[in-house]
Write a protein that holds these residues in place. Structure first.
Motif, short mmCIF file in Angstrom:
data_model
loop_
_atom_site.label_atom_id
_atom_site.label_comp_id
_atom_site.label_asym_id
_atom_site.label_seq_id
_atom_site.Cartn_x
_atom_site.Cartn_y
_atom_site.Cartn_z
N GLU A 42 1.10 -1.54 0.04
CA GLU A 42 0.14 -0.09 0.24
C GLU A 42 0.74 1.27 0.05
O GLU A 42 0.42 2.50 -0.43
N GLY A 43 2.17 1.06 0.46
CA GLY A 43 2.90 2.23 0.65
C GLY A 43 2.38 3.19 1.48
O GLY A 43 1.52 3.02 2.49
N VAL A 44 3.83 4.25 2.29
CA VAL A 44 3.75 4.39 3.49
C VAL A 44 3.62 6.17 2.78
O VAL A 44 4.95 6.33 2.04
N TYR A 45 2.91 7.39 2.85
CA TYR A 45 3.32 8.54 2.44
C TYR A 45 3.91 9.63 3.29
O TYR A 45 3.03 10.25 4.57
N VAL A 46 4.70 10.94 2.97
CA VAL A 46 4.62 11.32 3.58
C VAL A 46 4.14 12.92 2.64
O VAL A 46 4.74 13.46 1.51
N ASN A 47 3.15 13.96 2.83
CA ASN A 47 3.30 15.26 2.28
C ASN A 47 2.58 14.25 1.16
O ASN A 47 2.59 15.43 0.13
N GLY A 48 2.06 13.55 0.68
CA GLY A 48 1.05 13.22 -0.81
C GLY A 48 1.77 12.21 -1.59
O GLY A 48 1.69 11.69 -2.85
N GLU A 49 3.34 12.15 -0.66
CA GLU A 49 4.07 10.81 -2.17
C GLU A 49 5.17 9.97 -1.59
O GLU A 49 4.73 10.02 -0.37
N ARG A 50 4.72 8.73 -1.70
CA ARG A 50 4.91 7.77 -1.25
C ARG A 50 6.23 7.71 -0.78
O ARG A 50 7.24 8.28 -2.14
N VAL A 51 6.46 7.02 0.18
CA VAL A 51 7.89 6.65 1.01
C VAL A 51 9.27 5.56 -0.32
O VAL A 51 8.16 4.65 0.90
#
Length: 301
Positions: A42-51
């Motif tokens: 699913e991903g992890v996102y910071v300020n809308g961007e996948r990290v």
């Protein structure tokens, strides 16, 4: 520098994202097998961007970490202390970014006081929603030993790493005072927000919210004074005049986020700790006793 991060909530995601971008830093995120599969899918996102975090599990054997950053919730601390076992080597330092004043002692009981770095994060306004984190102000990390008249090379190396990651930081002379200062703030702001649903903007504009938080914090000041820790009521005024005014109005303290998400809160670290210390030191703590009962009720409804 090999850095292992455990705890990918709001604070862990923000600082992990900054650290992973530093040259010559090998950042890995320690998670259980279920989370590893979910985060990779699913991903992890910071300020809308996948990290693109690199995930490892507790069972994996890797090169020991130079630095382990623990940023889990207090209810997960005991498990985290077990999970980092394979990451700890002879020269590993362990930094706790948990709120409160107890996590360092619990880590030291297992791995030794010499490996523990006392730390707090101040001024970060990260908000977690599902697998995404939003942050406009990453705040500052204060860290070190309890007393830092002499600063080791390991601490200086960590400071240089944080500098290169654009994480504001300092190594205070009296880290114990800094810890109690942050404890006082959390007892007031986090718990008041949990029972009133107050964002940082409410504390900026509504005097009644500040008054509730202040009364809870005054009880912490009395406990500190009884133990010769140099905390004073004026510190509360400084906090409201400087830190609170700099935060996003829409930002939410972590305990309010927990209540809204139906998660257990960190109330054992805050009002429960205040109540226990009050009983030990024969100091009355009626505001925190009330906040504790309200928050425990909110956790069940």
């Amino acid at each position: 520098m090999n850095i292992t991060l455990i705890g990918l909530g709001a604070i862990g995601s923000v600082y992990g994202n900054l650290l992973r971008q530093v040259n010559n830093v090998n950042l890995r995120v320690l998670v259980d097998t279920e989370r590893k599969s979910r985060y990779e899918a699913e991903g992890v996102y910071v300020n809308g961007e996948r990290v693109p975090f690199v995930f490892i599990t507790p069972e994996e054997v890797t090169v020991p970490a130079d630095l382990i950053i623990v940023s889990v919730k207090y209810n997960d601390l005991s498990q985290a202390i077990q999970d980092i076992h394979n990451q700890v080597g002879e020269n590993t330092m362990i930094m706790s970014l948990l709120n409160g004043i107890t996590s360092e002692e619990e880590i030291a009981n297992i791995y030794g006081e010499e490996k523990v770095i006392y730390a707090i994060s101040n001024g970060i306004d990260a908000t977690r929603e599902s697998n995404g984190v939003y942050c406009s102000n990453p705040g500052k990390i204060s860290f070190g030993k309890k007393n830092n008249e002499v600063i080791s090379q390991q601490l200086l190396d960590i400071k240089e790493c944080f500098d290169r990651a654009n994480i504001r930081n300092d190594i205070p002379l009296d880290m114990e005072h800094v810890l109690w200062y942050k404890f006082m703030i959390n007892v007031g702001i986090n718990q008041t927000s949990a029972v009133t649903k107050a964002t940082y903007g409410v504390f900026q504009k509504v005097s009644s919210a500040r008054e509730i938080a202040t009364e809870a914090m005054i009880e912490v000041v009395r406990l500190a004074e009884a133990q010769s820790i140099p905390l004073k009521a004026e510190d509360i005024e400084v906090f409201f005049d400087t830190i609170i005014s700099s935060l996003s109005e829409e930002g939410k303290p972590s305990m309010l986020q927990d209540i809204e998400a139906g998660r257990l809160t960190e109330v054992p670290m805050f009002s429960r700790k205040v109540i226990d210390l009050g009983q030990k030191l024969n100091i009355k703590t009626p505001v925190n006793e009330l906040l504790f009962r309200i928050i425990k009720t909110l956790e069940t409804v």
